[in-house]
Design an enzyme around this catalytic site. Sequence first.
Site, PDB file in Angstrom:
ATOM      1  N   CYS A  73      37.047 -12.559  14.556  1.00 14.38           N
ATOM      2  CA  CYS A  73      38.095 -12.706  15.572  1.00 14.38           C
ATOM      3  C   CYS A  73      37.993 -14.067  16.275  1.00 14.38           C
ATOM      4  O   CYS A  73      36.905 -14.551  16.581  1.00 14.38           O
ATOM      5  CB  CYS A  73      37.988 -11.574  16.589  1.00 14.38           C
ATOM      6  N   CYS A  77      35.650 -13.038  23.796  1.00 14.17           N
ATOM      7  CA  CYS A  77      35.231 -11.925  24.662  1.00 14.17           C
ATOM      8  C   CYS A  77      33.699 -11.832  24.621  1.00 14.17           C
ATOM      9  O   CYS A  77      33.139 -11.564  23.546  1.00 14.17           O
ATOM     10  CB  CYS A  77      35.851 -10.625  24.181  1.00 14.17           C
ATOM     11  N   CYS A  80      31.747  -8.991  22.814  1.00 15.70           N
ATOM     12  CA  CYS A  80      32.211  -8.452  21.534  1.00 15.70           C
ATOM     13  C   CYS A  80      31.486  -8.967  20.301  1.00 15.70           C
ATOM     14  O   CYS A  80      31.478 -10.171  20.008  1.00 15.70           O
ATOM     15  CB  CYS A  80      33.710  -8.684  21.369  1.00 15.70           C
ATOM     16  N   CYS A 117      42.161   6.613  16.060  1.00 13.04           N
ATOM     17  CA  CYS A 117      42.417   5.288  16.639  1.00 13.04           C
ATOM     18  C   CYS A 117      41.988   4.193  15.667  1.00 13.04           C
ATOM     19  O   CYS A 117      40.851   4.169  15.200  1.00 13.04           O
ATOM     20  CB  CYS A 117      41.666   5.163  17.958  1.00 13.04           C
ATOM     21  N   CYS A 149      46.702   6.289  17.315  1.00 11.43           N
ATOM     22  CA  CYS A 149      46.502   5.244  18.323  1.00 11.43           C
ATOM     23  C   CYS A 149      46.096   3.976  17.580  1.00 11.43           C
ATOM     24  O   CYS A 149      45.488   4.044  16.510  1.00 11.43           O
ATOM     25  CB  CYS A 149      45.408   5.682  19.296  1.00 11.43           C
ATOM     26  N   CYS A 209      47.054   3.440  26.620  1.00  6.33           N
ATOM     27  CA  CYS A 209      45.615   3.702  26.704  1.00  6.33           C
ATOM     28  C   CYS A 209      44.979   2.413  27.206  1.00  6.33           C
ATOM     29  O   CYS A 209      44.988   1.400  26.503  1.00  6.33           O
ATOM     30  CB  CYS A 209      45.063   4.069  25.323  1.00  6.33           C
ATOM     31  N   ARG A 281      38.355   8.954  28.927  1.00  8.54           N
ATOM     32  CA  ARG A 281      37.559   9.007  27.689  1.00  8.54           C
ATOM     33  C   ARG A 281      36.173   8.380  27.871  1.00  8.54           C
ATOM     34  O   ARG A 281      36.076   7.194  28.227  1.00  8.54           O
ATOM     35  CB  ARG A 281      38.323   8.311  26.556  1.00  8.54           C
TER      36      ARG A 281
END
Length: 341
Positions: A73, A77, A80, A117, A149, A209, A281
């Site tokens: 990616c 972040c 991550c 998801c 999702c 979400c 969650r």
Amino acid sequence: MSDAAESFHGHAHFAAPPPELTVRHDWTLEEVRALYTLPLLELVHKAQTVHRAVFQDNKVQLCSLLSIKTGGCSEDCSYCPQAARYKTGVKAEKLMAVQEVLEAAGKARAAGATRFCMGAAWREVKDGPQFDSVLEMVKGVKALGMEACATLGMLTESQAQRLRSAGLSAYNHNLDTSAEHYGDIISTRTYEDRLNTLERVRRAGISVCSGGIIGLGESLEDRCKLLLTLANQEVHPESVPINALVAVEGTPLAGQKRVETVEMVRTIATARLLMPLAMVRLSAGRMQMNEEAQLLCMLAGANSLFFGEKLLTTGNPEYTRDMALLEKAGIQPLAPDVSRE
Ligand code: SAM
Ligand code: DTB
Ligand code: SF4
């Protein structure tokens, strides 16, 4: 169940909210802080009282997570493991084939998942064959009778609409932390970008979400501000994932200390009180928690878990142990909502 009800609740978990319950959108930071810092057992009691009033069946939804496009990616972040710029040992992979994803979804359903998801390590969605494949995956998951999702990064308005037309139930896009702390965690996009995508998801009629991560080095005030931002949305997110940082070697946050259970419980309980109708969650971070800590999170208002030995790239408790925990605690998994399919 009507389409509107589905898009509002994400799941038919209760018939109607009790009339005495007020759903507020005008919380102040002081109020949130006052809840968050209550004596723990009082906070848990309050949260459980609201929880039981709303979710009379007191069940937990089992969700399954699949990384359909792993690693490589472009974003930074700092938590991550999938960011290309950090050496975390996560290999960049291609988007999975539709058939492979649907096989995994079928297995997840057989194992008790009612929500599937799909996560992609993308900054944003790009139109083209890959997005077309994701739309096929969404259709396939819906056809299996599960909530579908996806979490794919930023979306344009037309992409949100196409996802909705494919049948997407919910879109996950976390605010992660407060607006003030965001720039210390991520520099390649802004908080505003995040809010704009959420707005597009909402306008397309997809259930929202959105939640965050605790343990990023944020202050108590940052944590309360994150919850405040979520709770003061014009419509609350139907689903609020609360993640404890999984500190991964190679990421800038590798050295963060483990989130204390009490902090996780406070965050979950406060989310439950601020957004009483949402599915809250208990997401990443269960590997660092013992069974009693996880039960305390459920007592505090968490009513969903991801099962399976892997989240996206990091570990999660063993399936059989999760099932044994629910069994011995007498917690029933939420059944599939056959009325909708
Ligand atoms: N790339 C998309 C995005 O960022 O929105 C979707 C996938 S991203 C991995 C989904 C969410 O996983 C992030 O928003 C973050 O909240 C959570 N996450 C990622 N790494 C994590 C970690 N190490 N610990 C806890 N949560 C994490
Ligand atoms: C969310 O809030 N947590 C899940 C889901 N939404 C996509 C992801 C957790 C990822 C944890 C780090 C990993 O396994 O890579
Ligand atoms: Fe990319 Fe999402 Fe990870 Fe950020 S959280 S680096 S956008 S995969």
